[in-house]
Design a protein around this motif. Structure first.
Motif, PDB file in Angstrom:
ATOM      1  N   PHE A 134       2.963  -0.918  -6.608  1.00  8.67           N
ATOM      2  CA  PHE A 134       2.903  -1.852  -7.878  1.00  8.67           C
ATOM      3  C   PHE A 134       4.025  -1.706  -8.715  1.00  8.67           C
ATOM      4  CE2 PHE A 134       1.363  -1.897 -12.318  1.00  8.67           C
ATOM      5  CZ  PHE A 134       0.596  -3.050 -12.353  1.00  8.67           C
ATOM      6  N   PHE A 135       4.443  -0.708  -9.168  1.00  9.54           N
ATOM      7  CA  PHE A 135       5.727  -0.665 -10.162  1.00  9.54           C
ATOM      8  C   PHE A 135       6.941  -1.215  -9.506  1.00  9.54           C
ATOM      9  CE2 PHE A 135       3.013   2.601 -12.540  1.00  9.54           C
ATOM     10  CZ  PHE A 135       3.229   2.161 -13.653  1.00  9.54           C
ATOM     11  N   LEU A 136       7.225  -1.144  -8.353  1.00 12.83           N
ATOM     12  CA  LEU A 136       8.091  -1.731  -7.625  1.00 12.83           C
ATOM     13  C   LEU A 136       8.272  -3.240  -7.543  1.00 12.83           C
ATOM     14  CD1 LEU A 136       9.030   0.646  -4.632  1.00 12.83           C
ATOM     15  CD2 LEU A 136      10.227   0.276  -6.692  1.00 12.83           C
ATOM     16  N   ALA A 137       6.916  -3.738  -7.204  1.00 10.71           N
ATOM     17  CA  ALA A 137       6.878  -5.158  -7.405  1.00 10.71           C
ATOM     18  C   ALA A 137       6.753  -5.781  -8.689  1.00 10.71           C
ATOM     19  CB  ALA A 137       5.291  -5.462  -6.792  1.00 10.71           C
ATOM     20  N   GLY A 138       6.324  -5.097  -9.561  1.00  5.78           N
ATOM     21  CA  GLY A 138       6.392  -5.498 -10.859  1.00  5.78           C
ATOM     22  C   GLY A 138       7.698  -5.536 -11.349  1.00  5.78           C
ATOM     23  N   ALA A 139       8.493  -4.536 -10.979  1.00  4.60           N
ATOM     24  CA  ALA A 139       9.954  -4.658 -11.571  1.00  4.60           C
ATOM     25  C   ALA A 139      10.782  -5.617 -10.889  1.00  4.60           C
ATOM     26  CB  ALA A 139      10.598  -3.043 -11.231  1.00  4.60           C
ATOM     27  N   HIS A 140      10.461  -6.054  -9.673  1.00 11.36           N
ATOM     28  CA  HIS A 140      11.101  -6.839  -8.979  1.00 11.36           C
ATOM     29  C   HIS A 140      10.743  -8.312  -9.369  1.00 11.36           C
ATOM     30  CE1 HIS A 140      13.297  -8.940  -5.455  1.00 11.36           C
ATOM     31  NE2 HIS A 140      11.908  -9.508  -5.111  1.00 11.36           N
ATOM     32  N   LEU A 141       9.521  -8.661  -9.823  1.00 10.61           N
ATOM     33  CA  LEU A 141       9.296 -10.068 -10.225  1.00 10.61           C
ATOM     34  C   LEU A 141       9.232 -10.179 -11.934  1.00 10.61           C
ATOM     35  CD1 LEU A 141       5.429 -10.050  -8.433  1.00 10.61           C
ATOM     36  CD2 LEU A 141       7.811 -11.411  -7.930  1.00 10.61           C
ATOM     37  N   PRO A 196      -1.803  10.882  -1.340  1.00  8.83           N
ATOM     38  CA  PRO A 196      -0.450  10.144  -0.945  1.00  8.83           C
ATOM     39  C   PRO A 196      -0.805   8.541  -1.058  1.00  8.83           C
ATOM     40  CG  PRO A 196      -0.872  11.811   0.731  1.00  8.83           C
ATOM     41  CD  PRO A 196      -2.259  11.834  -0.496  1.00  8.83           C
ATOM     42  N   VAL A 197      -2.065   8.287  -0.400  1.00 14.89           N
ATOM     43  CA  VAL A 197      -2.383   6.673  -0.699  1.00 14.89           C
ATOM     44  C   VAL A 197      -2.339   6.168  -1.893  1.00 14.89           C
ATOM     45  CG1 VAL A 197      -4.047   4.954  -0.060  1.00 14.89           C
ATOM     46  CG2 VAL A 197      -3.726   6.932   1.427  1.00 14.89           C
ATOM     47  N   THR A 198      -2.908   6.925  -2.862  1.00 16.33           N
ATOM     48  CA  THR A 198      -3.016   6.710  -4.282  1.00 16.33           C
ATOM     49  C   THR A 198      -1.664   6.401  -4.943  1.00 16.33           C
ATOM     50  OG1 THR A 198      -5.154   7.690  -4.636  1.00 16.33           O
ATOM     51  CG2 THR A 198      -3.907   6.951  -6.708  1.00 16.33           C
ATOM     52  N   LEU A 199      -0.592   7.575  -4.706  1.00 19.84           N
ATOM     53  CA  LEU A 199       0.699   7.385  -5.158  1.00 19.84           C
ATOM     54  C   LEU A 199       1.357   6.394  -4.439  1.00 19.84           C
ATOM     55  CD1 LEU A 199       1.493  11.226  -5.017  1.00 19.84           C
ATOM     56  CD2 LEU A 199       0.913   9.773  -7.121  1.00 19.84           C
ATOM     57  N   ALA A 200       1.044   5.974  -3.189  1.00 16.62           N
ATOM     58  CA  ALA A 200       2.054   5.063  -2.732  1.00 16.62           C
ATOM     59  C   ALA A 200       1.465   3.351  -3.263  1.00 16.62           C
ATOM     60  CB  ALA A 200       1.829   4.885  -1.206  1.00 16.62           C
ATOM     61  N   ALA A 201       0.320   3.540  -3.523  1.00 12.84           N
ATOM     62  CA  ALA A 201      -0.055   2.193  -4.217  1.00 12.84           C
ATOM     63  C   ALA A 201       0.443   1.941  -5.751  1.00 12.84           C
ATOM     64  CB  ALA A 201      -1.543   2.096  -4.211  1.00 12.84           C
ATOM     65  N   ILE A 202       0.459   3.242  -6.335  1.00 13.68           N
ATOM     66  CA  ILE A 202       1.111   3.184  -7.796  1.00 13.68           C
ATOM     67  C   ILE A 202       2.622   2.788  -7.617  1.00 13.68           C
ATOM     68  CG2 ILE A 202       1.626   4.294  -9.774  1.00 13.68           C
ATOM     69  CD1 ILE A 202      -0.838   6.086  -9.181  1.00 13.68           C
TER      70      ILE A 202
END
Length: 251
Positions: free
Chosen positions: A59-66, A50-56
């Protein structure tokens, strides 16, 4: 013969005796069982999943937002949906007012509500509101008395007596009005959380409207409206062929 037997017996005794361990550590015989080894506990692989999936995902949410991934739509992007109902026309009224002047006002409302025996950090509410509004001054031409307009026999001279100007209700400009500062105590914050009108902005708006109305009365806005009305009527009657036009204000 006796000497040979003694040497053999001595050799057999020395061969059958166990060798001494220099560090005095007892040796295990082939039939002894080995002591159990302590196995190191390993964390199951599914615990960190779960920690790995949450980190992934983060990462993609932050990249899409930026905007790092232009092809991926931003799931956090907000959109505004207007679900307002159609505007209903309630009535139409004929206006017989001539707006001769308009005053633009601006003020800062400093409304502080504090408790008598408690500090403002616990119970208190202070609001600084920058208010902007307008007040119209008009002359009611429908209120002309009988005989207020007189025309000479040759239709070259006209006299008009108009009523005094009045002030309309102040109109608060919500586009230029805003809350500059708001300080609330702990209890007020809790109360605003459960209130349908947090901050009670309606109260400062009404106070700003009252102050603008009083300020308009203290100005020469009404007199300017009367002068503008007289100039309008003089120009209108002269364009109609009157050479002498007199417009006065009723006593």
């Amino acid at each position: 013969m006796a000497l040979l037997r003694r040497s053999r017996s001595a050799g057999s005794d020395s061969a059958g005796a166990p060798e001494q361990n220099p560090d005095d550590t007892p040796r295990r015989s082939p039939g002894d069982k080995a002591p159990p080894r302590r196995e190191r506990r390993r964390t199951p692989w599914y615990v960190g999943l779960p920690v790995t999936l949450a980190a992934i995902v983060a990462f993609f949410l932050a990249g899409a937002h930026l905007g790092l991934f232009p092809s991926i739509p931003n799931p956090l992007e907000r959109r505004t949906v207007d679900r307002s109902q159609p505007v209903l026309l309630r009535s139409i009224q004929d206006m017989k007012h001539f707006t001769g002047a308009q005053g633009n006002f601006q003020l800062v409302v400093d409304l502080d509500r504090e408790a008598a025996f408690l500090p403002s950090a616990l119970l208190g509410h202070r609001t600084l509101y920058v208010a902007a509004g307008t007040v119209d001054a008009y002359v009611d031409l429908a209120a002309l008395e009988k005989g207020a307009v007189t025309v000479s026999g040759d239709r070259l001279s006209a006299t008009v007596v108009v009523p005094h100007a009045q002030l309309a209700a102040p109109a608060l400009d919500v586009g230029r009005s805003y809350v500059y500062l708001q300080q609330r105590g702990l209890f007020d914050r809790i109360g605003d959380f459960f209130s349908s009108n947090p901050g009670n902005q309606r109260q400062v708006e009404m106070l700003a409207t009252q102050k603008i109305e009083q300020a308009a009365k203290d100005t020469e806005l009404a007199r300017r409206a009367e002068q503008s009305t007289r100039s309008m009527l003089e120009g209108l009657l002269r364009s109609a062929g009157f050479t002498t036009v007199t417009v006065t204000t009723a006593p």
